[in-house]
Design a protein around this motif. Structure first.
Motif, short mmCIF file in Angstrom:
data_model
loop_
_atom_site.label_atom_id
_atom_site.label_comp_id
_atom_site.label_asym_id
_atom_site.label_seq_id
_atom_site.Cartn_x
_atom_site.Cartn_y
_atom_site.Cartn_z
N UNK A 48 33.55 35.40 61.10
CA UNK A 48 32.93 34.45 61.76
C UNK A 48 32.20 34.82 62.86
N UNK A 52 45.31 35.55 52.85
CA UNK A 52 44.39 36.14 53.76
C UNK A 52 45.38 36.26 55.08
N UNK A 53 45.83 35.11 55.35
CA UNK A 53 46.71 35.20 56.55
C UNK A 53 47.81 36.32 56.77
N UNK A 54 48.30 36.64 55.58
CA UNK A 54 49.61 37.74 55.60
C UNK A 54 48.96 39.01 55.41
N UNK A 106 51.91 39.97 67.18
CA UNK A 106 51.70 40.88 65.79
C UNK A 106 52.81 41.61 65.36
N UNK A 116 51.55 32.23 58.83
CA UNK A 116 50.21 31.99 57.98
C UNK A 116 50.74 31.53 56.71
N UNK A 149 43.42 42.14 69.04
CA UNK A 149 43.12 41.13 69.91
C UNK A 149 41.96 41.42 70.79
N UNK A 167 40.45 36.45 73.80
CA UNK A 167 41.18 35.91 72.88
C UNK A 167 41.52 34.46 73.38
N UNK A 214 54.90 41.14 59.68
CA UNK A 214 53.88 40.46 59.09
C UNK A 214 53.89 38.82 59.57
N UNK A 224 46.99 26.09 60.99
CA UNK A 224 47.44 27.79 60.75
C UNK A 224 47.12 28.61 62.08
N UNK A 225 45.98 28.30 62.75
CA UNK A 225 45.51 29.14 63.69
C UNK A 225 46.23 28.43 65.28
N UNK A 259 42.74 37.26 63.08
CA UNK A 259 43.06 36.44 62.13
C UNK A 259 42.33 35.18 62.30
N UNK A 260 41.97 34.77 63.55
CA UNK A 260 41.36 33.48 63.57
C UNK A 260 39.83 33.69 63.45
N UNK A 316 45.77 45.32 61.84
CA UNK A 316 46.69 45.26 63.16
C UNK A 316 46.47 43.73 63.76
N UNK A 317 45.43 43.01 63.28
CA UNK A 317 45.16 41.78 63.72
C UNK A 317 44.78 42.02 65.26
N UNK A 321 49.23 42.80 70.22
CA UNK A 321 47.98 43.06 69.78
C UNK A 321 47.78 44.66 69.04
N UNK A 336 46.01 39.94 57.14
CA UNK A 336 45.65 40.37 58.41
C UNK A 336 47.04 40.69 59.17
N UNK A 337 47.22 41.82 59.81
CA UNK A 337 48.17 42.23 60.49
C UNK A 337 49.46 42.84 59.84
N UNK A 338 48.96 43.13 58.37
CA UNK A 338 50.09 43.78 57.55
C UNK A 338 50.10 45.22 57.81
#
Lengths: 361, 477
Positions: free
Chosen positions: B222, B203-205, A142, A149, B161, B165, A145, A116-117, B172-173, B158-159, B424, B207-209
């Motif tokens: 992490x 979680x993936x969706x 970005x 992912x 950067x 990166x 949405x 996914x990354x 998100x990573x 905003x996910x 970003x 982030x950045x929503x």
């Protein structure tokens, strides 16, 4: 009927009268649904720009075709997707769509991230037969949405992938593996965590059963001199020896191939030993991601319920990968609000509930 | 910029709402005085301002849950706010909304070096996350330029950067889990200390929503062991095209630098005048940074320099020590300040395929001439994330509109060559009405379906991201 284009897939879904099983290369057999939606006809690399580190391919493209094209430019899919055939005892041809739909990621996931990354964009046909795109083919995006992912690892339940766009990375000049044998899982996880906590850019941290103990494997990759330097540092720091390259077998979990039931568990690495001490009835174990990924093999379906009960307590999740688990949920049951959101999303993307029903959720 | 007309029926509820909020929050956490709500009237996109009806500053997840439950019951729109550094208007309020600021949620909850994670409350600033683990040899990788001020809540929304990166990925990573409060007050946990989702990757969706699906109050991040060292090389070229080709060659050669930054002549000139970093007089400049031990750095910089020499550079300057490294970065890091000295500016962040760099820079140059506004380019070249800075004078009537029109033309160009509107910064209100350039109606419908599930009443940050005509029926539902 051979489906060859995205429009073919959309027509097929719109015309479907009932449930369909989405099928790529057929390496992971699914039961329960008679009618298959074959995606293998949507095949081929549509764009590959080595200088931009990007590759776009139709969902049914065989992995071997992608790996060959990348290797010619000394590049790779760095997330190291596993080939399920040895573990599941299946034939068939692994496809990129299947890799993305299961978010299949191997040992290097611990350093470079999961499928996914590395997934930059998707095109898919939803359960109403509508074509949707999300993401694109650039590294940073970005805009709107991130459905990319959401689709990765959705096992075909939100839509049928038709094309995927991936980030690729250079192949290393040299790979070195360091190894030692330790008495138990706790000791293995300690060494692996120390390796990952070092500045030496470790790209593999796994442990396989060896007699009554575990054989630990630590990998470093990169330019020749740099690998030599980092391997030497780790050898001294963690008292390791030079070892053979075990990574293809670890990636494909071949050691559990003769187990009738296999469960994949994801936990905090520091919880791995505690989880194993609470399990019984398992015949085989493999640790990856420094203990964060645990493969359990056994003779009984009860393995899954047991692992899921422990995960409900300590965090993480357990998924049934091989064997008929009967009425048990294959995926870790979610708390009610999250289960409602997942069900709500499936109802939006697949209102008739015809895509891979029963596979997930 | 068009925003929906504030709902007079909602604004009439102000006193009743304030009373209900004061019943669940400390007195100083509910702000309803007009003079004080002005502090929340805009974010980093300061051309647009609107004080909210109220602002609240909850200090716990339970308080956030109470605020959202009450607003949900009274159908009051909520605009979540981190530190207010969004360049896209992501935190801009409407007059009928409650701004929910997370600034008081700033604690470190857990640090675990064996599992390489840190769990923080979401109002904590990006840089202070690294600050909490730096002494022990770890760091949090995403590094947006605003990292001194910006909050993890905004980074997740905003996910975000940053310059590094190319190697370490964006938010998100590096995000493993969140505590999320839904609009009806329900608190859910997504992810945690383990990797990857056990069901759909919610979680993936999240982030950045852009704060439209829920309010993040805690995050598990992490952390990574700090490399032994890092040093940059500065390379000057006499054309953008040659610099672009050099970027591609470095990437193809198998070197993976942590950063490849690109500056064009207008940017070099401005930075040099401002920071006096000693940059060469040239058309295009690359700063390439690599990491490792001293010997590893020397080897990689050697490879990069050799590639650069094949492109006939004006200058190649390898940093031999920390002082030289700092001087090389000085000009780049002051780029935005330097531009601010010259004029007002708008900063775009469309992303393009790296191979399109020379062509896009030429076309931006032509557009700049056509619109009569100067454009300076400074960007993360390794991943194609452009940052054209359009200079204009906000006090000259019509210049803001002209600048926005040029910005739209540049972003359309990014999409046309296979890229996207924003790499970003996010869509916010700034790029909302350009979404149809990149997406078909079905693409937008699929995204809005996600919001329908998480926030059926469309109360969270609703007038953002999607063109108002596209979201109208959803917002009215």
């Amino acid at each position: 009927m051979t489906l060859q284009t995205e429009d073919d897939v959309a027509d097929f879904v719109r015309a479907a009268k009932g449930p369909v099983a989405v099928r790529g290369g057929g390496t992971r057999a699914q039961g329960g649904v008679d009618e298959t939606l074959p995606v293998a006809g949507l095949s081929g690399i549509t764009l590959y720009e080595p200088g931009a580190l990007t590759l776009v391919a139709k969902a049914g493209t065989p992995m071997t075709e992608i790996e060959t094209a990348l290797a010619a430019e000394r590049q790779q899919l760095a997330f190291e997707p596993m080939d399920h055939r040895a573990l599941l005892g299946t034939a068939g041809v692994p496809t990129i769509g299947g890799v993305v739909a299961t978010n299949a990621s191997g040992p290097r996931r611990i350093q470079v991230g999961a499928c996914r990354d590395h997934l930059l964009g998707v095109r898919f046909v939803d359960g109403s037969g509508t074509v949707v795109k999300n993401g694109g083919r650039v590294m940073k995006n970005v805009t709107g949405y991130d459905l990319v992912k959401l689709l990765a690892g959705s096992y075909g339940t939100l839509g049928v992938l038709t094309e995927v766009s991936l980030k690729v990375l250079p192949l290393p000049e040299r790979v070195a593996t360091l190894t030692t044998v330790v008495p138990d899982a706790a000791a293995a996880v300690r060494i692996l965590s120390d390796a990952l906590g070092s500045p030496y850019d470790v790209t593999g941290a796994a442990a396989a059963q060896d007699g009554d103990g575990f054989r630990v494997h630590v990998r470093v990759e990169g330019f020749d001199d740099s690998v030599g330097y980092r391997a030497a540092q780790l050898r001294d720091l963690l008292h390791l020896d030079d070892g053979a390259d075990p990574w293809a077998d670890l990636r494909d979990v071949t050691a559990l191939g003769d187990c009738p039931f296999v469960v994949r568990v994801s936990v905090r690495p520091s919880q791995a030993a505690a989880l194993l001490s609470r399990m019984d009835g398992m015949d085989r174990v493999q640790l990856d991601w420094s203990g964060g990924l645990i493969w359990l093999g056994g003779a009984e379906a009860a393995l899954l319920a047991q692992a899921q009960a422990i995960c409900a307590d300590i965090g993480g999740h357990a998924t049934g990968i091989k064997g008929d688990f009967g009425p048990l949920p294959r995926f870790q049951p979610q708390p009610a609000p999250l289960a409602a959101i997942s069900a709500g999303l499936r109802a939006k993307f697949d209102p008739r509930g015809i895509l891979n029903p029963g596979v997930m959720g | 910029m068009h925003m929906p007309t504030p709902d007079a029926r909602i604004m009439a509820l102000k006193a009743a709402l304030a009373a209900r909020l004061r019943a669940v929050l400390p007195a100083d956490a509910v702000i309803d005085d007009l003079a004080e709500t002005r502090a929340y009237e805009c974010d980093g996109l300061s051309a647009y301002k609107c004080p909210p009806m109220l602002a609240v500053l909850p200090a716990t997840t339970a308080e956030v849950s109470d605020v959202l439950r009450i607003c949900h019951e009274m159908n009051v729109p909520v605009v979540p706010r981190g530190s207010g550094t969004s360049l896209a208007g992501g935190a801009m309020p409407t007059a009928d909304s409650v701004v929910l600021g997370v600034a008081r949620l700033n604690a470190v909850l857990e640090t675990d070096y064996a599992d390489r994670i840190i769990r923080v409350q979401s109002g904590r600033t990006n840089l202070s996350v690294t600050g909490a683990v730096a002494e022990d040899g770890f760091f949090y990788a995403p590094d947006p330029s605003s990292q001194l001020a910006c909050a993890i809540a905004g980074n997740v929304a905003m996910n975000s950067g940053g310059a590094h990166c190319l190697k370490y990925g964006v938010t998100t990573n590096n995000l493993l889990g969140v505590t999320l409060v839904l609009m009806d007050g329900t608190v859910v946990e997504l992810g945690g200390g383990h990797l990857d989702a056990g069901e759909l990757d919610l979680l993936g969706v999240i982030c950045g929503s852009e704060g439209q699906l829920g309010v993040v109050t805690e995050a598990t991040l992490r952390i990574l062991a700090k490399p032994e060292g890092a040093r940059p090389v500065l390379i000057g070229f006499d054309s953008n095209a040659v610099a672009g080709a050099c970027v591609s060659d470095i990437i193809k050669a198998g070197v993976l630098p942590v950063a490849i930054e690109f500056m064009d002549r207008p940017c070099i000139v401005a930075c040099e005048a401002f920071a006096k970093a000693g940059y060469p007089d040239c058309e295009a400049l690359l700063i390439v940074e690599v990491e490792g031990s001293d010997a590893e750095i020397d080897h990689q910089l050697g490879l990069i320099s050799a590639i650069a020499q094949r492109h006939d550079p004006v200058e190649v300057r390898e940093a031999r020590d920390a002082d030289e490294a700092a001087r090389i970065w000085l000009g780049r890091k002051s780029a935005f300040g330097a531009m601010g000295q010259i004029n007002d500016y708008m900063c775009l962040d469309g992303t393009i395929p790296v191979t399109e760099l020379p062509r896009v820079l030429d076309r931006i140059g032509a557009l700049s001439q056509e619109y009569g506004l100067d454009v300076a380019n400074v960007f993360h070249a390794g991943d194609g994330n452009m940052h054209p800075l359009i200079l204009y004078d906000a006090n000259t009537p019509g210049q803001l509109e002209l600048c926005e029109a040029l910005g739209a033309a540049i972003l359309k160009l990014c999409v046309e060559v296979g890229g996207c509107l924003t790499g970003e910064h996010g869509v916010g209100i700034e790029k909302r009405d350009l979404m149809a350039v990149q997406f078909d109606p079905a693409d937008l419908t699929a995204q809005m379906a996600v919001k329908d599930v998480f926030d059926p009443k469309w109360l969270l940050n609703a007038a953002k991201v999607f063109p108002l005509d596209a979201s109208a029926t959803h917002r009215a539902a």
